[in-house]
Every structure is written in structure tokens, then in C-alpha cells.
Design a protein around this motif. Structure first.
Motif, PDB file in Angstrom:
ATOM      1  N   ILE A   1       1.012  -1.444  -0.669  1.00  0.00           N
ATOM      2  CA  ILE A   1      -0.176   0.245  -0.212  1.00  0.00           C
ATOM      3  C   ILE A   1       0.617   0.938   0.235  1.00  0.00           C
ATOM      4  N   VAL A   2       1.829   1.378   0.752  1.00  0.00           N
ATOM      5  CA  VAL A   2       2.700   2.414   0.547  1.00  0.00           C
ATOM      6  C   VAL A   2       3.629   2.518  -0.859  1.00  0.00           C
ATOM      7  N   SER A   3       3.936   1.711  -0.250  1.00  0.00           N
ATOM      8  CA  SER A   3       4.836   1.544  -1.816  1.00  0.00           C
ATOM      9  C   SER A   3       4.152   2.323  -2.931  1.00  0.00           C
ATOM     10  N   SER A   4       2.460   1.842  -3.259  1.00  0.00           N
ATOM     11  CA  SER A   4       1.597   2.521  -4.790  1.00  0.00           C
ATOM     12  C   SER A   4       1.161   3.766  -4.852  1.00  0.00           C
ATOM     13  N   LEU A   5       0.953   4.073  -2.845  1.00  0.00           N
ATOM     14  CA  LEU A   5       0.922   5.596  -2.598  1.00  0.00           C
ATOM     15  C   LEU A   5       1.865   6.076  -3.520  1.00  0.00           C
ATOM     16  N   ARG A   6       3.372   6.164  -2.784  1.00  0.00           N
ATOM     17  CA  ARG A   6       4.572   7.048  -2.906  1.00  0.00           C
ATOM     18  C   ARG A   6       4.629   6.715  -4.283  1.00  0.00           C
ATOM     19  N   ALA A   7       4.250   5.498  -5.504  1.00  0.00           N
ATOM     20  CA  ALA A   7       4.424   5.668  -6.583  1.00  0.00           C
ATOM     21  C   ALA A   7       3.274   6.723  -7.226  1.00  0.00           C
ATOM     22  N   VAL A   8       1.933   6.734  -7.089  1.00  0.00           N
ATOM     23  CA  VAL A   8       0.860   8.004  -7.118  1.00  0.00           C
ATOM     24  C   VAL A   8       1.361   8.998  -6.831  1.00  0.00           C
ATOM     25  N   ASP A   9       2.425   9.477  -6.419  1.00  0.00           N
ATOM     26  CA  ASP A   9       2.615  11.330  -5.835  1.00  0.00           C
ATOM     27  C   ASP A   9       3.487  11.248  -6.951  1.00  0.00           C
ATOM     28  N   THR A  10       4.739   9.629  -6.925  1.00  0.00           N
ATOM     29  CA  THR A  10       5.362  10.783  -8.303  1.00  0.00           C
ATOM     30  C   THR A  10       4.993  10.509  -9.258  1.00  0.00           C
ATOM     31  N   ALA A  11       4.279  10.122  -9.999  1.00  0.00           N
ATOM     32  CA  ALA A  11       3.023   9.852 -11.060  1.00  0.00           C
ATOM     33  C   ALA A  11       3.120  10.975 -11.326  1.00  0.00           C
ATOM     34  N   TYR A  12       2.139  11.539 -10.578  1.00  0.00           N
ATOM     35  CA  TYR A  12       1.146  12.392 -10.360  1.00  0.00           C
ATOM     36  C   TYR A  12       2.135  13.604 -10.387  1.00  0.00           C
ATOM     37  N   ALA A  13       2.693  14.097  -9.638  1.00  0.00           N
ATOM     38  CA  ALA A  13       3.836  15.285  -8.868  1.00  0.00           C
ATOM     39  C   ALA A  13       4.806  15.669 -11.130  1.00  0.00           C
ATOM     40  N   SER A  14       4.861  14.469 -11.746  1.00  0.00           N
ATOM     41  CA  SER A  14       5.851  14.681 -12.229  1.00  0.00           C
ATOM     42  C   SER A  14       4.473  13.944 -13.649  1.00  0.00           C
ATOM     43  N   GLY A  15       3.186  14.730 -13.165  1.00  0.00           N
ATOM     44  CA  GLY A  15       2.471  15.048 -14.587  1.00  0.00           C
ATOM     45  C   GLY A  15       1.727  13.850 -15.511  1.00  0.00           C
ATOM     46  N   ASN A  16       2.015  12.664 -14.504  1.00  0.00           N
ATOM     47  CA  ASN A  16       1.305  11.296 -15.606  1.00  0.00           C
ATOM     48  C   ASN A  16       0.272  10.840 -15.065  1.00  0.00           C
ATOM     49  N   ALA A  17      -1.120  11.173 -15.494  1.00  0.00           N
ATOM     50  CA  ALA A  17      -2.364  11.639 -14.452  1.00  0.00           C
ATOM     51  C   ALA A  17      -2.633   9.340 -14.805  1.00  0.00           C
ATOM     52  N   ALA A  18      -2.187   9.641 -15.765  1.00  0.00           N
ATOM     53  CA  ALA A  18      -2.906   7.809 -16.278  1.00  0.00           C
ATOM     54  C   ALA A  18      -1.796   6.499 -15.082  1.00  0.00           C
ATOM     55  N   GLU A  19      -1.179   7.116 -15.267  1.00  0.00           N
ATOM     56  CA  GLU A  19       0.221   6.637 -14.431  1.00  0.00           C
ATOM     57  C   GLU A  19      -0.513   6.176 -12.928  1.00  0.00           C
ATOM     58  N   ALA A  20      -0.370   7.603 -12.195  1.00  0.00           N
ATOM     59  CA  ALA A  20      -1.108   7.732 -11.256  1.00  0.00           C
ATOM     60  C   ALA A  20      -2.720   6.931 -10.593  1.00  0.00           C
ATOM     61  N   GLN A  21      -3.386   6.900 -12.323  1.00  0.00           N
ATOM     62  CA  GLN A  21      -4.848   6.636 -10.894  1.00  0.00           C
ATOM     63  C   GLN A  21      -4.696   5.087 -11.612  1.00  0.00           C
ATOM     64  N   THR A  22      -3.512   4.450 -12.261  1.00  0.00           N
ATOM     65  CA  THR A  22      -3.172   3.207 -12.052  1.00  0.00           C
ATOM     66  C   THR A  22      -2.016   2.349 -10.865  1.00  0.00           C
ATOM     67  N   ARG A  23      -1.342   3.227 -10.594  1.00  0.00           N
ATOM     68  CA  ARG A  23      -0.728   3.625  -9.029  1.00  0.00           C
ATOM     69  C   ARG A  23      -2.286   3.625  -7.433  1.00  0.00           C
ATOM     70  N   PHE A  24      -3.016   4.442  -7.757  1.00  0.00           N
ATOM     71  CA  PHE A  24      -4.358   4.515  -7.435  1.00  0.00           C
ATOM     72  C   PHE A  24      -4.522   3.629  -6.544  1.00  0.00           C
ATOM     73  N   GLY A  25      -5.228   2.455  -8.218  1.00  0.00           N
ATOM     74  CA  GLY A  25      -5.765   1.683  -8.489  1.00  0.00           C
ATOM     75  C   GLY A  25      -5.426  -0.056  -7.456  1.00  0.00           C
ATOM     76  N   GLU A  26      -4.280   0.092  -7.365  1.00  0.00           N
ATOM     77  CA  GLU A  26      -3.022  -1.243  -7.052  1.00  0.00           C
ATOM     78  C   GLU A  26      -3.046  -0.739  -4.906  1.00  0.00           C
ATOM     79  N   ALA A  27      -3.147   0.362  -4.749  1.00  0.00           N
ATOM     80  CA  ALA A  27      -2.668   0.678  -3.814  1.00  0.00           C
ATOM     81  C   ALA A  27      -4.448   0.973  -2.842  1.00  0.00           C
ATOM     82  N   ARG A  28      -5.176   0.976  -3.803  1.00  0.00           N
ATOM     83  CA  ARG A  28      -6.412   0.537  -3.266  1.00  0.00           C
ATOM     84  C   ARG A  28      -7.636  -0.718  -2.700  1.00  0.00           C
ATOM     85  N   ALA A  29      -6.349  -1.729  -4.047  1.00  0.00           N
ATOM     86  CA  ALA A  29      -6.809  -2.775  -3.865  1.00  0.00           C
ATOM     87  C   ALA A  29      -6.476  -3.570  -2.667  1.00  0.00           C
ATOM     88  N   ALA A  30      -4.647  -3.189  -2.501  1.00  0.00           N
ATOM     89  CA  ALA A  30      -4.169  -4.079  -1.548  1.00  0.00           C
ATOM     90  C   ALA A  30      -4.745  -3.685  -0.055  1.00  0.00           C
TER      91      ALA A  30
END
Length: 89
Positions: A4-33
Motif C-alpha cells: 500500500i505504502v509503495s503504491s501510494l508513493r508511486a501515485v505521488d511520484t507519477a502525479y507530481a511528474s504530470g502522469n495522471a494515467a500512471e497515478a490512477q493505475t498506482r492508486f488502483g493498486e493501492a486501493r486493492a491492497a
């Protein structure tokens, strides 16, 4: 928990870099976990974390500033480490 923590950090990284699609994917992983872990914690803590997930989802989908997303993620990770991790011991 680590997933969960790893996926949330990946959401932050992707979102901050402007990659909303990747952030959404990583968010889905975090929520599933989270959904697989939630039944093992108290209803109060699970509800609190679920509200944070809902808030983060809205922020990502509405295009909130990256600083807001980062702040929400930091709060979520703090809650996971402080309250939920303690319950799981």
C-alpha cells in the motif's frame, strides 16, 4: 502494508511528474491492497483510511495541485504507520 505504502508513493511520484494515467493505475493498486487489508483492522480505522482513499481519488480525478495530493498521501502513510500498523501487531 508495504504494498500500500509503495503504491501510494508511486501515485505521488507519477502525479507530481504530470502522469495522471500512471497515478490512477498506482492508486488502483493501492486501493486493492487496502481492500484486502481493511477487514483485519478496526472498523473505525478502516473507515478513516477509506475516507482518505476517497479524498485522494477525488483529488487525482479532479486535477488537484500536486502539493495537495502529496499532503493527502503523507497523511495516509502516517495513519498506516501509526495507527493501522499498531493494530496489526
Amino acid at each position: 502494508m508495504d504494498r500500500i505504502v509503495s503504491s501510494l508513493r508511486a501515485v505521488d511520484t507519477a502525479y507530481a511528474s504530470g502522469n495522471a494515467a500512471e497515478a490512477q493505475t498506482r492508486f488502483g493498486e493501492a486501493r486493492a491492497a487496502w481492500n484486502s487489508l481493511a477487514p483485519r483492522v478496526s472498523a473505525r480505522e478502516a473507515r478513516e483510511q477509506q475516507l482518505l482513499f476517497d479524498s485522494l481519488d477525488k483529488e487525482i480525478t479532479s486535477g488537484a495541485p500536486a502539493t495537495k495530493v502529496k499532503s493527502t498521501i503523507s497523511g495516509m502513510i502516517g495513519e498506516l504507520h501509526e495507527d493501522i500498523e499498531r493494530e496489526l501487531r
